[in-house]
Design an enzyme around this catalytic site. Structure first.
Site, PDB file in Angstrom:
ATOM      1  N   LYS A  21       0.845  -1.125  -0.074  1.00  0.00           N
ATOM      2  CA  LYS A  21      -0.142   0.010  -0.101  1.00  0.00           C
ATOM      3  C   LYS A  21       0.875   1.203  -0.045  1.00  0.00           C
ATOM      4  CE  LYS A  21      -2.016   2.974   1.764  1.00  0.00           C
ATOM      5  NZ  LYS A  21      -1.888   4.426   1.471  1.00  0.00           N
ATOM      6  N   GLU A  67       8.906   1.419  11.302  1.00  0.00           N
ATOM      7  CA  GLU A  67       9.954   2.541  11.390  1.00  0.00           C
ATOM      8  C   GLU A  67       9.201   3.824  11.618  1.00  0.00           C
ATOM      9  OE1 GLU A  67      12.033   5.060  10.250  1.00  0.00           O
ATOM     10  OE2 GLU A  67      12.127   4.128   8.443  1.00  0.00           O
ATOM     11  N   CYS A 101      13.081  10.402   7.793  1.00  0.00           N
ATOM     12  CA  CYS A 101      12.874  10.317   9.212  1.00  0.00           C
ATOM     13  C   CYS A 101      14.036  10.152  10.055  1.00  0.00           C
ATOM     14  CB  CYS A 101      12.455   8.812   9.123  1.00  0.00           C
ATOM     15  SG  CYS A 101      13.228   7.601   8.226  1.00  0.00           S
ATOM     16  N   GLU A 146       9.148  16.097  15.574  1.00  0.00           N
ATOM     17  CA  GLU A 146       9.581  15.831  14.105  1.00  0.00           C
ATOM     18  C   GLU A 146       8.838  16.776  13.577  1.00  0.00           C
ATOM     19  OE1 GLU A 146       8.153  12.260  12.139  1.00  0.00           O
ATOM     20  OE2 GLU A 146      10.228  11.985  11.516  1.00  0.00           O
TER      21      GLU A 146
HETATM   22  P1  NDP Z   1       1.350   8.503   7.902  1.00  0.00           P
HETATM   23  O1  NDP Z   1       1.970   7.715   8.908  1.00  0.00           O
HETATM   24  O2  NDP Z   1      -0.019   8.920   7.977  1.00  0.00           O
HETATM   25  O3  NDP Z   1       1.635   7.844   6.366  1.00  0.00           O
HETATM   26  C1  NDP Z   1       2.446   6.859   6.091  1.00  0.00           C
HETATM   27  C2  NDP Z   1       1.552   5.653   5.441  1.00  0.00           C
HETATM   28  O4  NDP Z   1       0.700   4.999   6.373  1.00  0.00           O
HETATM   29  C3  NDP Z   1       0.907   6.018   4.340  1.00  0.00           C
HETATM   30  O5  NDP Z   1       0.822   5.084   3.012  1.00  0.00           O
HETATM   31  C4  NDP Z   1      -0.586   6.333   4.810  1.00  0.00           C
HETATM   32  O6  NDP Z   1      -1.292   6.341   3.581  1.00  0.00           O
HETATM   33  C5  NDP Z   1      -0.635   5.054   5.562  1.00  0.00           C
HETATM   34  N1  NDP Z   1      -1.637   5.304   6.534  1.00  0.00           N
HETATM   35  C6  NDP Z   1      -2.066   6.432   7.259  1.00  0.00           C
HETATM   36  N2  NDP Z   1      -3.124   6.152   7.930  1.00  0.00           N
HETATM   37  C7  NDP Z   1      -3.381   4.987   7.890  1.00  0.00           C
HETATM   38  C8  NDP Z   1      -4.070   3.962   8.506  1.00  0.00           C
HETATM   39  N3  NDP Z   1      -5.020   4.277   9.412  1.00  0.00           N
HETATM   40  N4  NDP Z   1      -4.016   2.588   8.458  1.00  0.00           N
HETATM   41  C9  NDP Z   1      -3.088   2.097   7.535  1.00  0.00           C
HETATM   42  N5  NDP Z   1      -2.213   2.932   6.835  1.00  0.00           N
HETATM   43  C10 NDP Z   1      -2.286   4.323   7.214  1.00  0.00           C
HETATM   44  O7  NDP Z   1       2.159   9.835   7.548  1.00  0.00           O
HETATM   45  P2  NDP Z   1       1.692  11.204   6.904  1.00  0.00           P
HETATM   46  O8  NDP Z   1       1.666  10.920   5.422  1.00  0.00           O
HETATM   47  O9  NDP Z   1       0.187  11.561   7.216  1.00  0.00           O
HETATM   48  O10 NDP Z   1       2.670  12.453   7.309  1.00  0.00           O
HETATM   49  C11 NDP Z   1       2.297  13.025   8.899  1.00  0.00           C
HETATM   50  C12 NDP Z   1       3.629  13.147   9.435  1.00  0.00           C
HETATM   51  O11 NDP Z   1       4.271  11.760   9.804  1.00  0.00           O
HETATM   52  C13 NDP Z   1       4.928  13.826   8.703  1.00  0.00           C
HETATM   53  O12 NDP Z   1       4.653  15.210   8.978  1.00  0.00           O
HETATM   54  C14 NDP Z   1       6.085  13.431   9.340  1.00  0.00           C
HETATM   55  O13 NDP Z   1       6.196  13.810  10.672  1.00  0.00           O
HETATM   56  C15 NDP Z   1       5.579  11.854   9.579  1.00  0.00           C
HETATM   57  N6  NDP Z   1       6.077  10.922   8.728  1.00  0.00           N
HETATM   58  C16 NDP Z   1       7.218  10.149   8.829  1.00  0.00           C
HETATM   59  C17 NDP Z   1       7.945   9.273   7.996  1.00  0.00           C
HETATM   60  C18 NDP Z   1       8.950   8.531   8.288  1.00  0.00           C
HETATM   61  O14 NDP Z   1       9.603   7.888   7.504  1.00  0.00           O
HETATM   62  N7  NDP Z   1       9.469   8.293   9.580  1.00  0.00           N
HETATM   63  C19 NDP Z   1       7.252   9.135   6.906  1.00  0.00           C
HETATM   64  C20 NDP Z   1       6.165   9.984   6.396  1.00  0.00           C
HETATM   65  C21 NDP Z   1       5.621  10.822   7.348  1.00  0.00           C
HETATM   66  P3  NDP Z   1      -1.976   7.719   2.924  1.00  0.00           P
HETATM   67  O15 NDP Z   1      -0.697   8.496   2.667  1.00  0.00           O
HETATM   68  O16 NDP Z   1      -2.570   7.303   1.813  1.00  0.00           O
HETATM   69  O17 NDP Z   1      -2.551   8.226   4.050  1.00  0.00           O
END
Ligand code: NDP
Length: 499
Positions: A193, A268, A302, A402
């Site tokens: 996904k 992660e 990250c 973050e």
């Molecule tokens: P998310 O954690 O929401 O997104 C990461 C993945 O999880 C995406 O594929 C997202 O799908 C999916 N996801 C979201 N909600 C659900 C759920 N309920 N069940 C299963 N999968 C889910 O991060 P965001 O994109 O909302 O970013 C928000 C903040 O998160 C950023 O500002 C940053 O601080 C942090 N972040 C950290 C990352 C890292 O590498 N540590 C990477 C990305 C974000 P979809 O995008 O379709 O919602």
């Protein structure tokens, strides 16, 4: 206002025109069962690139079914044959490198040099590295002492079944590869996904992998929203493990949702990594390392070195070097070869990062440079100037949270013990950096830092062989390295009575 306009390169046009049928089940591309679509845009211009399928529960059900059917054959393929397929996928990524890099840059915004030499190149290396592991994944024979008689006991590593990989938008192709290559090498099949913001490179990877000989159903993709497709994958009883990279908040939701089924998890999550510059460091190299640590991928990393601890004696010199360079970083469209930094992923992310900049100013930190959206041709994209704060105190939100954007918080320290204590005073523990020419100090501080990765006199280095993951709220389990491969297996002990 002049808006930037960028021609979509012809080599990716046919793929984009076809992207609405973006769910891959078995070897077939299809639209979402309920027919919904999600627009995916170029974050540098706001231009629509494609509409991707808004998959949901019915699509996840079909994908998991396909993965379960394929599992029966894939796990029984000889290790050499399975390894050969992964090596062929690695070669196919290299052959399609230009196209994959363009897609990644259009979808995510990062400069093409980064997509090419980091994301795509490392993805190929990862598939190759794990392709080599299939023939080395052995067990042990164990010296048991049964109460009666004799026994031969050996262990074998077996795959888990169907792995659900949920990946974010910051390194879409590379993080998908981190999850898929070891999962498949160990004999699992997968449902991926991707993020709703960046599904394109993962979809093209899947097509390329199928063309390279990956059997149908071994890798399935369901695009869609996290709250629909992602949630359905987490909840599906036929999924044995979820491997997730993303926010700590979503990570917590996954832990809660998996409590009933006791799915295995690799998480992660976020970070607020400390990068520490000691007075005996090579100042120029440390300043470069600090810049790379925070501005790579627009700071949407990250393990970004977002807390820069600098010793008081060299503080002004280091800050001056960082400021001089930060002010010259060229923002622009990632396909423009002059560009050094692209846009943030979305309007929401830009707003979030700007919120932190505002909080930093209100809390009394000194804004050294950046903090604004550029005007002119870049105004149509989600750009933010490289931003540096000094006079940051540990309790400010720009030092604790973050931010996931190009915002560096510089903090002063006086001695080694204090630097380590303050670096460790974070809920997170993903990575850390140390800049020193004192060998003893380098090892001492590396030992004391509570982080899954410590880089000394370098930053943001990743290799397929080196495990990557977090301490504390940065998650558990590891991506990459032998450890990640073992995380996609379960151990069976076999007892043979010899009497
Ligand atoms: P998310 O954690 O929401 O997104 C990461 C993945 O999880 C995406 O594929 C997202 O799908 C999916 N996801 C979201 N909600 C659900 C759920 N309920 N069940 C299963 N999968 C889910 O991060 P965001 O994109 O909302 O970013 C928000 C903040 O998160 C950023 O500002 C940053 O601080 C942090 N972040 C950290 C990352 C890292 O590498 N540590 C990477 C990305 C974000 P979809 O995008 O379709 O919602």
């Amino acid at each position: 206002m002049t808006m930037m306009s960028v021609e979509v390169p012809p080599e990716v046009r046919p793929f984009l025109d076809d992207a609405s049928a973006s769910i891959v089940i078995g070897a077939t591309k299809t639209a979402a069962a309920e027919g919904g679509e999600i627009p995916t845009t170029d974050p540098a211009t706001g231009t629509l690139l494609a509409n991707i399928a808004a998959g949901g529960k019915a699509d996840v059900d079909r994908a998991v079914d396909a993965a379960r059917k394929a599992f029966a054959q894939w796990r029984r393929l000889s290790p050499a044959a399975r390894g050969r397929v992964l090596l062929d996928v690695a070669d196919a990524i290299d052959e399609h490198a230009e196209e994959l890099a363009i897609l990644e840059t259009l979808d995510n915004g990062k400069p093409l040099t980064e997509s090419t030499y980091l994301d795509v190149s490392l993805s190929a290396q990862i598939w190759r590295y794990f392709g080599g592991w299939t023939t080395k994944l052995g067990g042990q024979t164990l010296p048991v002492s049964p109460a009666v008689g004799e026994a031969l006991v050996y262990t074998q590593r077996e795959p888990l079944g169907v792995v659900g990989a949920i990946v974010p938008w910051n390194f879409p192709l590379m993080i998908a590869s981190w999850k898929l290559a070891p999962a498949l090498a160990a004999g699992n099949t997968a449902v991926l996904k991707p993020s709703e913001f960046t599904s394109l490179s993962a979809l093209r990877l899947t097509e390329v992998a199928l063309e390279a000989g990956l059997p149908a159903g071994v890798l399935n993709v369901v695009t869609g929203l996290g709250s629909d497709a992602g949630q359905a994958l987490i909840d599906h009883p036929g999924v044995a493990k979820i491997s997730f990279t993303g926010s700590t908040e979503t990570g917590r939701r996954i832990v809660t949702a998996s409590a009933g089924s006791l799915k295995k998890l690799t998480l992660e999550l976020g970070g607020k990594s400390a990068n520490i510059v000691f007075p005996d460091a090579d100042i120029e190299a440390a300043a470069q390392g600090a810049l790379n640590g925070i501005f790579l991928n627009q700071g949407q990393v990250c393990c970004a070195g977002s807390r820069l601890f600098v010793h008081r004696d060299i503080h002004d010199e280091v800050v001056a070097a960082i400021q001089a360079e930060a002010e010259t970083i060229r923002l622009g469209h990632g396909l423009d070869e002059e560009t050094q930094m692209g846009p943030l992923i979305s309007a929401r992310q830009l707003e979030r990062v700007e919120g932190f900049v505002g909080a930093g100013i209100r809390d009394g930190a000194a804004l050294v440079c950046g903090g604004r959206q550029p005007a002119g041709a870049l105004a149509g994209g989600h750009f933010l100037e490289p931003t540096v704060f000094t006079d940051v105190r540990d309790e400010m939100s720009i030092a604790t949270d973050e931010i996931f954007g190009p915002v560096l918080s510089v903090l002063k320290f006086d001695d080694e013990h204090e630097a380590v204590r303050r670096a460790n005073a974070s809920a997170y523990g993903l990575a850390a950096g140390v800049w020193t020419n004192d060998l003893k100090r380098a090892h001492r501080v590396a030992r004391e830092l509570e982080a899954g990765t410590v880089w000394v006199n370098m930053y943001n280095m990743i290799d397929p062989a080196a495990p990557f993951g977090g301490y504390k709220s940065s998650g558990y389990g590891r991506d990459l390295g032998e450890e990640s491969l073992l995380g996609y297996t379960q151990t069976k002990s076999v007892w043979i009575g010899l009497d």
